[in-house]
Design a protein around this motif. Structure first.
Motif, mmCIF file in Angstrom:
data_model
loop_
_atom_site.group_PDB
_atom_site.id
_atom_site.type_symbol
_atom_site.label_atom_id
_atom_site.label_comp_id
_atom_site.label_asym_id
_atom_site.label_seq_id
_atom_site.Cartn_x
_atom_site.Cartn_y
_atom_site.Cartn_z
ATOM 1 N N ILE A 14 0.833 -1.201 0.000
ATOM 2 C CA ILE A 14 0.000 0.000 0.000
ATOM 3 C C ILE A 14 0.872 1.257 0.000
ATOM 4 O O ILE A 14 0.563 2.245 -0.663
ATOM 5 N N ALA A 15 1.961 1.235 0.746
ATOM 6 C CA ALA A 15 2.805 2.423 0.933
ATOM 7 C C ALA A 15 3.227 3.111 -0.378
ATOM 8 O O ALA A 15 3.177 4.344 -0.453
ATOM 9 N N PRO A 16 3.611 2.389 -1.414
ATOM 10 C CA PRO A 16 4.047 3.073 -2.634
ATOM 11 C C PRO A 16 2.963 3.895 -3.339
ATOM 12 O O PRO A 16 3.278 4.764 -4.147
ATOM 13 N N VAL A 17 1.691 3.617 -3.029
ATOM 14 C CA VAL A 17 0.600 4.346 -3.687
ATOM 15 C C VAL A 17 -0.169 5.221 -2.700
ATOM 16 O O VAL A 17 -1.227 5.738 -3.015
ATOM 17 N N ALA A 18 0.379 5.385 -1.498
ATOM 18 C CA ALA A 18 -0.257 6.201 -0.460
ATOM 19 C C ALA A 18 0.441 7.554 -0.343
ATOM 20 O O ALA A 18 1.618 7.684 -0.685
ATOM 21 N N LEU A 19 -0.301 8.549 0.167
ATOM 22 C CA LEU A 19 0.333 9.827 0.502
ATOM 23 C C LEU A 19 1.388 9.602 1.572
ATOM 24 O O LEU A 19 2.440 10.229 1.570
ATOM 25 N N GLY A 20 1.055 8.727 2.530
ATOM 26 C CA GLY A 20 1.964 8.423 3.620
ATOM 27 C C GLY A 20 1.420 7.296 4.464
ATOM 28 O O GLY A 20 0.302 6.821 4.253
ATOM 29 N N GLN A 21 2.234 6.897 5.421
ATOM 30 C CA GLN A 21 1.893 5.785 6.302
ATOM 31 C C GLN A 21 2.029 6.246 7.749
ATOM 32 O O GLN A 21 3.031 6.864 8.117
ATOM 33 N N ILE A 22 1.011 5.948 8.550
ATOM 34 C CA ILE A 22 1.030 6.262 9.981
ATOM 35 C C ILE A 22 0.927 4.939 10.719
ATOM 36 O O ILE A 22 -0.044 4.199 10.542
ATOM 37 N N CYS A 23 1.931 4.625 11.531
ATOM 38 C CA CYS A 23 1.894 3.359 12.255
ATOM 39 C C CYS A 23 2.513 3.521 13.634
ATOM 40 O O CYS A 23 3.386 4.362 13.839
ATOM 41 N N GLY A 24 2.000 2.719 14.571
ATOM 42 C CA GLY A 24 2.571 2.676 15.895
ATOM 43 C C GLY A 24 1.936 3.597 16.914
ATOM 44 O O GLY A 24 2.352 3.612 18.068
ATOM 45 N N PHE A 25 0.933 4.343 16.539
ATOM 46 C CA PHE A 25 0.290 5.290 17.451
ATOM 47 C C PHE A 25 -1.091 4.831 17.910
ATOM 48 O O PHE A 25 -1.872 5.627 18.424
ATOM 49 N N GLY A 26 -1.399 3.560 17.718
ATOM 50 C CA GLY A 26 -2.687 3.038 18.134
ATOM 51 C C GLY A 26 -3.827 3.734 17.408
ATOM 52 O O GLY A 26 -3.684 4.190 16.265
ATOM 53 N N ALA A 27 -4.949 3.846 18.090
ATOM 54 C CA ALA A 27 -6.150 4.438 17.488
ATOM 55 C C ALA A 27 -5.944 5.896 17.087
ATOM 56 O O ALA A 27 -6.611 6.394 16.178
ATOM 57 N N GLN A 28 -5.022 6.582 17.737
ATOM 58 C CA GLN A 28 -4.751 7.977 17.391
ATOM 59 C C GLN A 28 -4.271 8.119 15.944
ATOM 60 O O GLN A 28 -4.439 9.161 15.324
ATOM 61 N N GLY A 29 -3.706 7.054 15.402
ATOM 62 C CA GLY A 29 -3.239 7.089 14.025
ATOM 63 C C GLY A 29 -4.333 7.444 13.033
ATOM 64 O O GLY A 29 -4.086 8.123 12.033
ATOM 65 N N TYR A 30 -5.559 7.005 13.297
ATOM 66 C CA TYR A 30 -6.675 7.336 12.412
ATOM 67 C C TYR A 30 -6.951 8.840 12.425
ATOM 68 O O TYR A 30 -7.246 9.438 11.397
ATOM 69 N N LEU A 31 -6.870 9.451 13.601
ATOM 70 C CA LEU A 31 -7.114 10.897 13.716
ATOM 71 C C LEU A 31 -6.001 11.672 13.027
ATOM 72 O O LEU A 31 -6.262 12.689 12.361
ATOM 73 N N LEU A 32 -4.773 11.193 13.161
ATOM 74 C CA LEU A 32 -3.656 11.816 12.453
ATOM 75 C C LEU A 32 -3.859 11.702 10.942
ATOM 76 O O LEU A 32 -3.556 12.642 10.193
ATOM 77 N N ALA A 33 -4.386 10.578 10.500
ATOM 78 C CA ALA A 33 -4.652 10.382 9.068
ATOM 79 C C ALA A 33 -5.731 11.339 8.570
ATOM 80 O O ALA A 33 -5.628 11.887 7.466
ATOM 81 N N ILE A 34 -6.758 11.553 9.369
ATOM 82 C CA ILE A 34 -7.804 12.522 8.995
ATOM 83 C C ILE A 34 -7.189 13.908 8.846
ATOM 84 O O ILE A 34 -7.453 14.616 7.869
ATOM 85 N N ASP A 35 -6.355 14.294 9.805
ATOM 86 C CA ASP A 35 -5.704 15.605 9.732
ATOM 87 C C ASP A 35 -4.815 15.716 8.494
ATOM 88 O O ASP A 35 -4.797 16.755 7.822
ATOM 89 N N ALA A 36 -4.092 14.655 8.187
ATOM 90 C CA ALA A 36 -3.221 14.654 7.013
ATOM 91 C C ALA A 36 -4.027 14.773 5.725
ATOM 92 O O ALA A 36 -3.664 15.530 4.816
ATOM 93 N N LEU A 37 -5.133 14.033 5.639
ATOM 94 C CA LEU A 37 -5.974 14.119 4.440
ATOM 95 C C LEU A 37 -6.612 15.490 4.311
ATOM 96 O O LEU A 37 -6.687 16.052 3.213
ATOM 97 N N LYS A 38 -7.061 16.056 5.437
ATOM 98 C CA LYS A 38 -7.650 17.389 5.383
ATOM 99 C C LYS A 38 -6.633 18.393 4.842
ATOM 100 O O LYS A 38 -6.956 19.210 3.969
#
Length: 148
Positions: free
Chosen positions: A116-140
């Motif tokens: 997935i990583a080569p076709v993604a804007l970026g990868q967030i891992c290791g932050f538990g459920a908070q990673g989803y919120l970080l992903a929302i912020d990144a997409l926004k």
């Protein structure tokens, strides 16, 4: 209002009870509720889907084109095996952030490779459920053109 589709793959329906020492005690329902609330605060809408079936995830990615503005994907173990998911992401041309609850790079060697990583804007891992919120912020930020 911009819309994000949050997709979760195999076994993530068992969050909260499945290996809490690795994945934490937060359930998938709790993650989805947090995503919905966080996105609303950011002026975004969110739809969530979990499936244990690769084809269902691929169909959801295809259906997202023209309906959603971005994707967040925790593909679970399919991250390390699915060229088909990678091809689906590429074909819809939607920005995607890859998320993992655990740090996949600190785990077994087979988890270090992501299709997935080569076709993604970026990868967030290791932050538990908070990673989803970080992903929302990144997409926004990406969707509004305010990313660094």
């Amino acid at each position: 209002m911009k819309s994000i589709l949050v997709l979760n793959g195999p076994n993530l329906n068992l969050l909260g009870t499945r290996q809490p020492e690795v994945y934490g005690a937060t359930t998938l329902a709790m993650i989805e509720a947090s995503c919905t609330a966080h996105a609303a605060e950011a002026g975004l809408s969110v739809s969530c889907l979990q499936s244990n079936h690769e084809g269902v995830l691929i169909d959801a990615i295809h259906a997202a084109k023209g309906k959603h503005d971005g994707l967040i994907l925790n593909a679970g173990a399919l991250t390390h095996t699915s060229i088909a998911l990678m091809d689906a992401i590429t074909s819809v041309e939607l920005p995607l952030v890859e998320v993992h609850l655990s740090n996949i790079h600190a785990r077994e060697p087979f988890r270090h490779k992501s299709y997935i990583a080569p076709v993604a804007l970026g990868q967030i891992c290791g932050f538990g459920a908070q990673g989803y919120l970080l992903a929302i912020d990144a997409l926004k930020a990406h969707l509004s053109g305010t990313e660094p």
